[in-house]
Design a protein around this motif. Structure first.
Motif, PDB file in Angstrom:
ATOM      1  N   ASP A  52       0.811  -1.218   0.000  1.00 42.08           N
ATOM      2  CA  ASP A  52       0.000   0.000   0.000  1.00 42.08           C
ATOM      3  C   ASP A  52       0.847   1.272   0.000  1.00 42.08           C
ATOM      4  N   LEU A  53       2.164   1.143   0.226  1.00 42.05           N
ATOM      5  CA  LEU A  53       3.020   2.320   0.383  1.00 42.05           C
ATOM      6  C   LEU A  53       3.956   2.571  -0.791  1.00 42.05           C
ATOM      7  N   VAL A  54       4.348   1.517  -1.504  1.00 40.13           N
ATOM      8  CA  VAL A  54       5.333   1.675  -2.568  1.00 40.13           C
ATOM      9  C   VAL A  54       4.745   2.451  -3.744  1.00 40.13           C
ATOM     10  N   LEU A  55       5.648   2.975  -4.583  1.00 38.09           N
ATOM     11  CA  LEU A  55       5.215   3.657  -5.797  1.00 38.09           C
ATOM     12  C   LEU A  55       4.910   2.619  -6.863  1.00 38.09           C
ATOM     13  N   LEU A  56       3.659   2.544  -7.255  1.00 38.79           N
ATOM     14  CA  LEU A  56       3.202   1.602  -8.278  1.00 38.79           C
ATOM     15  C   LEU A  56       2.450   2.388  -9.339  1.00 38.79           C
ATOM     16  N   GLY A  57       2.856   2.207 -10.602  1.00 39.10           N
ATOM     17  CA  GLY A  57       2.222   2.963 -11.676  1.00 39.10           C
ATOM     18  C   GLY A  57       0.787   2.569 -11.903  1.00 39.10           C
ATOM     19  N   ALA A  58       0.560   1.310 -12.238  1.00 42.19           N
ATOM     20  CA  ALA A  58      -0.802   0.859 -12.529  1.00 42.19           C
ATOM     21  C   ALA A  58      -0.913  -0.645 -12.388  1.00 42.19           C
ATOM     22  N   TRP A  59      -2.033  -1.087 -11.849  1.00 43.32           N
ATOM     23  CA  TRP A  59      -2.344  -2.519 -11.775  1.00 43.32           C
ATOM     24  C   TRP A  59      -3.860  -2.700 -11.796  1.00 43.32           C
TER      25      TRP A  59
END
Length: 296
Positions: free
Chosen positions: A109-116
């Motif tokens: 829930d904290l990391v930088l994620l572009g899209a999923w």
């Protein structure tokens, strides 16, 4: 005789130390009392810099001692604890690290994620899915002990002197904007399903601002340049799984904001400093919106 006589050329070339911090070499002197002062003790004057004692006493000005508060080279207020914000930032990073160790599910829930999920599906998670907060939370998130150890040592080493030289508000603006710029470039250039994390973007921003400050004060640039080159070599070395995008984004933002902080003309200081911060933030927002439009 082997001993050098007083007043010899060898003594003439010795570097003076700050009269308030005997362990800090400096080439700057107070324009009133002519005592050597380090960046932490510098107070901007109409001509040159003054030491805090001369400013407080109001000597030679005709004004009351409270007429002007001591200021840093960037116009910030000199504080009793020049590392307070740096300590708070380190504390936040450590608190998040401990929370992740206790509950590993927090990491997702904290990391930088572009899209999923990835295309052709419509993203429901990640920045493109509306989770904009990841741009910030990823700046304070670490999973490996070596990662947080290296970043926090760098933050302590670079952050303390910068906080003292810029003042708390300007230092915090530099840190946050550099971190956001690193997040934005990582979001823009990495695969949308790649997770990135760490304070490295903000740390590289501090590297850039430190180089600008040392140049402004005519300090020896070789140590900071050597350290920056070593970090860049690790950044681009294969096998280290390092987000070079975050590092470069933070570095560029740190140089831009740092230059505005220490080179802004006195009469338009706040306008130039905070105007530059707003401009860099606008670029961050623009890159984020462009990438989001691309992914959705």
């Amino acid at each position: 005789m082997d001993d050098q006589a007083a007043g010899s050329p060898q003594d003439a070339h010795s570097v003076p130390t700050c009269y308030r911090h005997a362990d800090r070499e400096t080439g700057i002197r107070c324009t009133r009392c002519e005592r050597p002062i380090c960046p932490e003790c510098m107070v901007n004057a109409s001509v040159g810099f003054q030491c805090p004692e001369c400013v407080r006493s109001g000597s030679g000005t005709g004004h009351a001692p409270t007429a002007a508060m001591p200021r840093t080279i960037a116009g910030g207020t000199i504080t009793a604890d020049p590392r307070l914000l740096t300590k708070i930032l380190i504390g936040i990073n450590l608190a998040v690290f401990i929370a992740v160790q206790v509950n590993e599910s927090l990491l997702n829930d904290l990391v930088l994620l572009g899209a999923w999920p990835p295309a052709p599906y419509l993203p429901t998670q990640g920045v493109a899915g509306g989770e904009w907060y990841r741009m910030v939370t990823s700046m304070f998130t670490h999973q490996e002990i070596w990662h947080i150890a290296f970043n926090m040592l760098s933050l302590w080493w670079l952050g303390g002197p910068l906080e003292a030289a810029l003042g708390r508000v300007r230092y915090l603006a530099l840190y946050v904007i550099s971190g956001l710029a690193g997040s934005a470039l990582a979001y823009l250039l990495t695969s949308p399903n790649t997770a990135t994390l760490g304070a490295s973007g903000a740390i590289f921003g501090l590297f850039g601002a430190t180089a600008v400050l040392m140049r402004r004060l005519n300090y020896d640039m070789r140590p900071i340049i050597a350290l920056l080159v070593i970090n860049l070599i690790f950044t681009f070395s294969p096998g280290f799984n390092i987000s070079w995008q975050a590092h470069i984004g933070g570095l560029v933002a740190g140089v831009a904001v740092g230059y505005a902080m220490v080179h802004a003309p006195r009469e338009r200081r706040a306008l130039v400093q905070y105007g530059t911060c707003a401009l860099v933030l606008a670029v961050v927002v623009l890159l984020t919106l462009l990438r989001t439009a691309q992914l959705t």
